[in-house]
Design an enzyme around this catalytic site. Structure first.
Site, mmCIF file in Angstrom:
data_model
loop_
_atom_site.group_PDB
_atom_site.id
_atom_site.type_symbol
_atom_site.label_atom_id
_atom_site.label_comp_id
_atom_site.label_asym_id
_atom_site.label_seq_id
_atom_site.Cartn_x
_atom_site.Cartn_y
_atom_site.Cartn_z
ATOM 1 N N LYS A 11 0.819 -1.211 0.000
ATOM 2 C CA LYS A 11 0.000 0.000 0.000
ATOM 3 C C LYS A 11 0.865 1.280 0.000
ATOM 4 O O LYS A 11 2.067 1.220 0.286
ATOM 5 C CB LYS A 11 -0.960 -0.060 1.194
ATOM 6 N N TYR A 51 -12.323 -1.195 -4.147
ATOM 7 C CA TYR A 51 -12.875 -1.372 -2.800
ATOM 8 C C TYR A 51 -14.387 -1.146 -2.763
ATOM 9 O O TYR A 51 -14.939 -0.854 -1.696
ATOM 10 C CB TYR A 51 -12.167 -0.438 -1.816
ATOM 11 N N ASN A 114 -2.355 -0.180 6.642
ATOM 12 C CA ASN A 114 -1.884 -1.476 7.143
ATOM 13 C C ASN A 114 -0.989 -2.231 6.164
ATOM 14 O O ASN A 114 -0.941 -3.451 6.173
ATOM 15 C CB ASN A 114 -3.077 -2.317 7.608
ATOM 16 N N HIS A 117 -2.303 -5.468 1.098
ATOM 17 C CA HIS A 117 -3.601 -6.093 0.804
ATOM 18 C C HIS A 117 -3.409 -7.565 0.489
ATOM 19 O O HIS A 117 -2.402 -7.950 -0.096
ATOM 20 C CB HIS A 117 -4.236 -5.412 -0.422
ATOM 21 N N GLU A 128 -9.352 -9.582 -8.846
ATOM 22 C CA GLU A 128 -8.385 -8.528 -8.523
ATOM 23 C C GLU A 128 -7.150 -8.609 -9.432
ATOM 24 O O GLU A 128 -6.626 -7.576 -9.881
ATOM 25 C CB GLU A 128 -7.996 -8.620 -7.049
HETATM 26 P P1 IDP Z 1 -8.478 -6.597 4.939
HETATM 27 O O1 IDP Z 1 -7.586 -5.664 4.151
HETATM 28 O O2 IDP Z 1 -7.771 -7.199 6.122
HETATM 29 O O3 IDP Z 1 -9.163 -7.637 4.075
HETATM 30 P P2 IDP Z 1 -11.044 -5.220 5.026
HETATM 31 O O4 IDP Z 1 -12.035 -5.345 6.157
HETATM 32 O O5 IDP Z 1 -11.368 -5.915 3.740
HETATM 33 O O6 IDP Z 1 -9.633 -5.694 5.589
HETATM 34 O O7 IDP Z 1 -10.838 -3.661 4.773
HETATM 35 C C1 IDP Z 1 -10.162 -3.211 3.611
HETATM 36 C C2 IDP Z 1 -9.222 -2.116 4.015
HETATM 37 O O8 IDP Z 1 -9.969 -1.004 4.514
HETATM 38 C C3 IDP Z 1 -8.270 -2.455 5.185
HETATM 39 O O9 IDP Z 1 -7.140 -3.184 4.781
HETATM 40 C C4 IDP Z 1 -7.911 -1.072 5.705
HETATM 41 O O10 IDP Z 1 -6.944 -0.415 4.878
HETATM 42 C C5 IDP Z 1 -9.255 -0.349 5.562
HETATM 43 N N1 IDP Z 1 -10.039 -0.442 6.787
HETATM 44 C C6 IDP Z 1 -10.700 -1.526 7.269
HETATM 45 N N2 IDP Z 1 -11.314 -1.254 8.429
HETATM 46 C C7 IDP Z 1 -11.063 0.050 8.692
HETATM 47 C C8 IDP Z 1 -11.437 0.944 9.755
HETATM 48 O O11 IDP Z 1 -12.143 0.565 10.710
HETATM 49 N N3 IDP Z 1 -10.967 2.216 9.660
HETATM 50 C C9 IDP Z 1 -10.193 2.665 8.622
HETATM 51 N N4 IDP Z 1 -9.828 1.865 7.616
HETATM 52 C C10 IDP Z 1 -10.243 0.578 7.645
HETATM 53 MG MG MG Z 2 -10.585 -7.446 2.610
#
Ligand code: IDP
Ligand code: MG
Length: 139
Positions: A11, A51, A114, A117, A128
């Site tokens: 990312k 997304y 984080n 992905h 994807e």
């Molecule tokens: P993942 O990446 O672990 O699959 P997802 O729930 O699919 O997690 O969420 C996609 C992305 O959205 C996350 O990797 C993160 O960058 C962002 N995200 C998820 N939850 C939150 C939140 O509560 N606050 C801000 N960003 C979030």
């Molecule tokens: Mg996800």
């Protein structure tokens, strides 16, 4: 090859702060083969489409802005059981909950920023991969 590939993005904040190489090292050390890879910057439209499943979530606007703020490294990875094994390698969405030895434990800044992905299903891995790469870019 359906259950043998997954899709990842390093990312924007991780690319910007110089951890691309360390993350790629972890990916290769854990048995994944790189089938495609490129540096690219997503437009807001592309980030929003990628997304779209999260479009009703309160963090969607923040997520689209963040994911289009600078270049990402997109890659297709191959390994037996690729999706599940790569989700294990990246760790929990929130780095505070990510296990030791995971990419997010090592490099994520926050639940939003984080580092990496990983696809959540074989079906989404193919969608994807095809979103980011043409057939001639896959090896
Ligand atoms: P993942 O990446 O672990 O699959 P997802 O729930 O699919 O997690 O969420 C996609 C992305 O959205 C996350 O990797 C993160 O960058 C962002 N995200 C998820 N939850 C939150 C939140 O509560 N606050 C801000 N960003 C979030
Ligand atoms: Mg996800």
């Amino acid at each position: 090859m359906a259950n043998n590939i997954t899709f990842t993005m390093i990312k924007p904040e991780a690319v910007a702060n110089g951890t691309t190489g360390k993350i790629i090292d972890m990916i290769i050390e854990n048995g994944f083969t790189i089938k495609a890879m490129k540096l690219k910057q997503l437009s807001k439209e592309e980030a929003g489409e990628f997304y779209a499943v999260h479009s009703e979530r309160p963090f969607y606007g923040e997520l689209v802005d963040y994911m289009s703020e600078g270049p990402i490294v997109a890659a297709i990875l191959e390994k037996d059981n690729a999706v599940e094994d790569f989700r294990a390698l990246i760790g929990s969405t929130d780095p505070a909950e990510a296990a030791e030895g995971t990419i997010r434990k090592a490099y994520a800044e926050s639940k939003a920023k984080n580092a990496c992905h990983g696809s959540d299903s074989d079906e989404n891995a193919l969608i994807e991969a095809n979103f980011h790469f043409s057939a001639s870019e896959m090896f």
